[in-house]
Design a protein around this motif. Structure first.
Motif, mmCIF file in Angstrom:
data_model
loop_
_atom_site.group_PDB
_atom_site.id
_atom_site.type_symbol
_atom_site.label_atom_id
_atom_site.label_comp_id
_atom_site.label_asym_id
_atom_site.label_seq_id
_atom_site.Cartn_x
_atom_site.Cartn_y
_atom_site.Cartn_z
ATOM 1 N N LEU A 1 0.808 -1.217 0.000
ATOM 2 C CA LEU A 1 0.000 0.000 0.000
ATOM 3 C C LEU A 1 0.846 1.274 0.000
ATOM 4 O O LEU A 1 0.583 2.212 -0.751
ATOM 5 C CB LEU A 1 -0.934 0.004 1.218
ATOM 6 N N PHE A 2 1.915 1.303 0.816
ATOM 7 C CA PHE A 2 2.707 2.528 0.963
ATOM 8 C C PHE A 2 4.082 2.433 0.304
ATOM 9 O O PHE A 2 4.962 3.260 0.574
ATOM 10 C CB PHE A 2 2.878 2.865 2.453
ATOM 11 N N SER A 3 4.295 1.464 -0.534
ATOM 12 C CA SER A 3 5.609 1.295 -1.178
ATOM 13 C C SER A 3 6.021 2.552 -1.950
ATOM 14 O O SER A 3 5.249 3.086 -2.747
ATOM 15 C CB SER A 3 5.581 0.111 -2.150
ATOM 16 N N GLY A 4 7.244 3.012 -1.679
ATOM 17 C CA GLY A 4 7.771 4.176 -2.367
ATOM 18 C C GLY A 4 7.237 5.498 -1.864
ATOM 19 O O GLY A 4 7.594 6.555 -2.393
ATOM 20 N N LEU A 5 6.394 5.478 -0.803
ATOM 21 C CA LEU A 5 5.788 6.708 -0.298
ATOM 22 C C LEU A 5 6.123 6.996 1.159
ATOM 23 O O LEU A 5 5.915 8.122 1.620
ATOM 24 C CB LEU A 5 4.264 6.654 -0.447
ATOM 25 N N ILE A 6 6.622 6.022 1.897
ATOM 26 C CA ILE A 6 6.835 6.186 3.330
ATOM 27 C C ILE A 6 8.336 6.268 3.623
ATOM 28 O O ILE A 6 9.117 5.425 3.177
ATOM 29 C CB ILE A 6 6.159 5.040 4.119
ATOM 30 N N PHE A 7 8.723 7.338 4.368
ATOM 31 C CA PHE A 7 10.133 7.620 4.612
ATOM 32 C C PHE A 7 10.374 7.946 6.082
ATOM 33 O O PHE A 7 9.449 8.346 6.807
ATOM 34 C CB PHE A 7 10.599 8.808 3.762
ATOM 35 N N CYS A 8 11.619 7.808 6.483
ATOM 36 C CA CYS A 8 12.028 8.196 7.828
ATOM 37 C C CYS A 8 11.976 9.719 7.938
ATOM 38 O O CYS A 8 12.476 10.426 7.063
ATOM 39 C CB CYS A 8 13.439 7.683 8.125
ATOM 40 N N GLY A 9 11.404 10.225 9.014
ATOM 41 C CA GLY A 9 11.272 11.665 9.187
ATOM 42 C C GLY A 9 12.577 12.365 9.478
ATOM 43 O O GLY A 9 12.654 13.596 9.360
ATOM 44 N N ASP A 10 13.614 11.622 9.873
ATOM 45 C CA ASP A 10 14.902 12.237 10.218
ATOM 46 C C ASP A 10 15.928 12.103 9.096
ATOM 47 O O ASP A 10 16.453 13.099 8.605
ATOM 48 C CB ASP A 10 15.458 11.608 11.510
ATOM 49 N N CYS A 11 16.224 10.878 8.669
ATOM 50 C CA CYS A 11 17.261 10.684 7.643
ATOM 51 C C CYS A 11 16.698 10.648 6.228
ATOM 52 O O CYS A 11 17.453 10.629 5.259
ATOM 53 C CB CYS A 11 18.059 9.411 7.929
ATOM 54 N N ARG A 12 15.374 10.632 6.090
ATOM 55 C CA ARG A 12 14.675 10.635 4.809
ATOM 56 C C ARG A 12 14.904 9.367 3.974
ATOM 57 O O ARG A 12 14.600 9.326 2.798
ATOM 58 C CB ARG A 12 15.053 11.862 3.970
ATOM 59 N N ARG A 13 15.441 8.332 4.556
ATOM 60 C CA ARG A 13 15.584 7.059 3.855
ATOM 61 C C ARG A 13 14.242 6.332 3.819
ATOM 62 O O ARG A 13 13.332 6.590 4.618
ATOM 63 C CB ARG A 13 16.627 6.178 4.559
ATOM 64 N N ASN A 14 14.107 5.366 2.906
ATOM 65 C CA ASN A 14 12.879 4.569 2.837
ATOM 66 C C ASN A 14 12.659 3.809 4.135
ATOM 67 O O ASN A 14 13.612 3.313 4.744
ATOM 68 C CB ASN A 14 12.971 3.554 1.699
ATOM 69 N N MET A 15 11.399 3.731 4.531
ATOM 70 C CA MET A 15 11.031 2.840 5.640
ATOM 71 C C MET A 15 10.885 1.434 5.065
ATOM 72 O O MET A 15 10.307 1.252 3.989
ATOM 73 C CB MET A 15 9.731 3.293 6.284
#
Length: 555
Positions: A325-339
């Motif tokens: 569902l969230f592939s390619g859309l959800i990221f870490c709020g600090d380092c901005r890497r993919n979750m």
């Protein structure tokens, strides 16, 4: 070979060439005329026996990579031909270097007699002093003519591209050339639905390879085979199999093609000059783009959403049909890497959670661990609230547009705007006259510089005021017409009961997960929404609106 009188007999090939094909006849009229002229000439040449006729109809004289010319040279090397006859040097070739090499080196080495009738040249008679000057000069003129024609054709094609005329040989898959104008395109009803399905499936999270597999399973012809089935003599450098099938690459080319949103992009490739046929890819800034040149098949918003997904890591898991569902859309709020999505089993149940990809690989960031269900619920509720806020903003703007004060306020500001523009013009004229005054001695240079700086300051102040007044007009009039089309994209999902991949990629730009399970959701068109809220605030200061305004906290 010699005849009964002892004269040598030449086995000749008649060679004729024309650059453009005549579509109404098997052979161009000029080809026929060339042959007739050569045959009339040979009636008075008993020592020449015609063994073959070679015709390159529709081939440029810039190079000698022509099929019948090459076949003729094979006959020469095999000893079957020792004489070549052409109407004139321009029919032989228009490349100064190559034509000279054949006439001065190759033909003499192979023992070939070369005759150019209209130029009065016959190598068997030997070169006169004038031939040594005139023949190279004529070849140079022919070369220059070809270069001049090439420049004119390139210029005309450039003009056509900038006008939005389609100049390709074949229309892009999904379109057909209009019967009434081959430079205009119309939608192919069948192929366009296939293109729309490809974009729809991609928005649903299906990979390019699985889209290709699905199309092949459905028996839908690939773009190349479809063109052939329509009777087009289409060839492509991408073909690897006798019957081309859909591949991930061909699907990807469709997904990235701006053509489907009505933008005509041409001039991507070109040759360095008229003598080099190898095409090179031009820099993107040199491509010619014409928007709204033809009917769009795909909505621009869907095209942009798909191409954002193509730039992100949205691989499909081996056991799944679509991406998560969230592939390619959800990221870490600090380092901005993919979750990264993970699963863990507890008491026979599987729990899905996200964690920072950087923490998983190098521990450079904290885990930011959060359950998938938590994210899903937060996104769902935030999306519902955001849609209601958008609807509320739209309702207020509609109300503002009915207020009677609008017209009077706009008239007052328009009057100020006209006065302000007059001040800008006056400052420009005064600045222009200052220099003349200095030259004529009315003002000194110091006075000129001082007054010029003063007028320039006034002009800048007037420009700032003009921008402010225009902003006030925009604030009063609000956003009207097609500027608010994006609102409809949100409104169509106002009654959703669950999240889907299409909804997420259509309405959400990215999701940031911070420590403490705090989620920051960035919706699409956030800038447009903020401007609309600002517009309402500006109008409310002019005339209070008896309606509830959405606040930042509510958003």
């Amino acid at each position: 070979m010699e005849n009964l009188t002892g004269n040598k007999i030449f086995n000749a090939a008649i060679y004729v060439r024309l650059s453009k094909e005549d579509g109404d006849k098997v052979e161009s009229d000029s080809i026929v005329n060339q042959k007739d002229l050569i045959r009339d000439y040979l009636k008075g040449m008993p020592d020449i026996c015609v063994c073959s006729e070679r015709v390159d109809d529709g081939y440029s004289g810039v190079n000698f990579e022509r099929p019948d010319f090459q076949k003729m040279m094979e006959e020469v090397r095999a000893g079957k031909i020792n004489c070549i006859i052409v109407k004139d040097l321009s029919r032989f070739g228009r490349n100064f270097v190559e034509a000279g090499r054949y006439i001065d080196q190759i033909f003499p080495f192979l023992g070939v007699r070369f005759i150019a009738i209209n130029d009065g040249y016959d190598s068997f008679c030997g070169k006169s002093s004038s031939d040594k000057i005139l023949i190279p000069f004529k070849n140079l003129v022919n070369d220059a003519y070809c270069r001049d024609i090439s420049v004119k054709i390139r210029s005309q094609l450039e003009i056509k591209r900038k006008k939005g005329d389609f100049i390709g040989s074949f229309a892009v898959y999904g379109y057909l050339k209009a019967p009434s104008d081959r430079h205009r395109l119309m939608v192919d009803e069948y192929a366009s639905t296939v293109v729309q399905d490809i974009f729809k499936w991609k928005l649903q999270g299906i990979s390019q390879q699985r889209i290709a597999d699905r199309l092949n399973e459905m028996g839908i012809l690939s773009p190349m085979e479809y063109k052939r089935s329509c009777g087009m003599n289409y060839k492509s450098g991408f073909q690897t199999n006798p019957k081309a099938k859909w591949t991930a690459v061909s699907v990807g080319r469709i997904l990235r093609n701006e053509f489907y949103i009505g933008t005509l992009v041409q001039g991507k490739r070109s040759t360095p000059n008229h003598k080099i046929r190898t095409q090179i890819l031009k820099p993107q800034e040199d491509w010619i783009r014409v928007e709204d040149s033809h009917e769009a098949i795909i909505a621009p918003e869907d095209f942009r959403a798909v191409n954002r997904l193509l730039l992100r890591d949205t691989r499909v898991a081996p056991a799944e049909e679509t991406v998560y569902l969230f592939s390619g859309l959800i990221f870490c709020g600090d380092c901005r890497r993919n979750m990264v999505r993970n699963g863990v089993c507890q008491n026979g149940k599987t729990y899905i959670y996200y964690m920072c990809g950087s923490n998983r690989t190098s521990k450079e960031c904290t885990a930011h661990r959060i359950r998938e269900k938590t994210v899903e619920q937060a996104v769902f509720q935030s999306l519902k609230t955001h849609i209601e806020n958008i609807i509320n903003v739209e309702r207020i703007l509609h109300y503002i547009n009915t207020l009677p004060f609008q017209q009077n306020e706009v008239k007052k500001i328009d009057a100020q705007l006209v006065k302000n523009q007059g001040e800008i013009e006056r400052c420009n004229l005064l600045k222009a006259s200052l220099y003349e005054s200095m030259i004529s001695g009315v003002h000194s240079k110091a006075e000129y510089l001082e007054m010029k700086e003063m007028y320039e300051g006034r002009r800048k102040d007037a420009l700032v005021a003009e921008a402010r007044l225009q902003k006030e007009i925009d604030a009063i009039l609000g956003f009207q017409g097609d500027k608010c089309q994006w609102i409809e994209r949100f409104k169509q999902y106002r009654d959703i009961t669950e999240l889907t991949r299409v909804i997420v990629v259509t309405l959400i730009d990215k999701i940031l997960v911070h420590e403490g399970m705090r989620i920051d959701i960035h919706f699409k068109y956030q800038y447009d929404f903020d401007r609309m809220v600002e517009t309402i605030g500006n109008v409310n200061r002019i005339q209070p609106i008896p309606m509830l305004l959405p606040t930042r906290e509510a958003m």
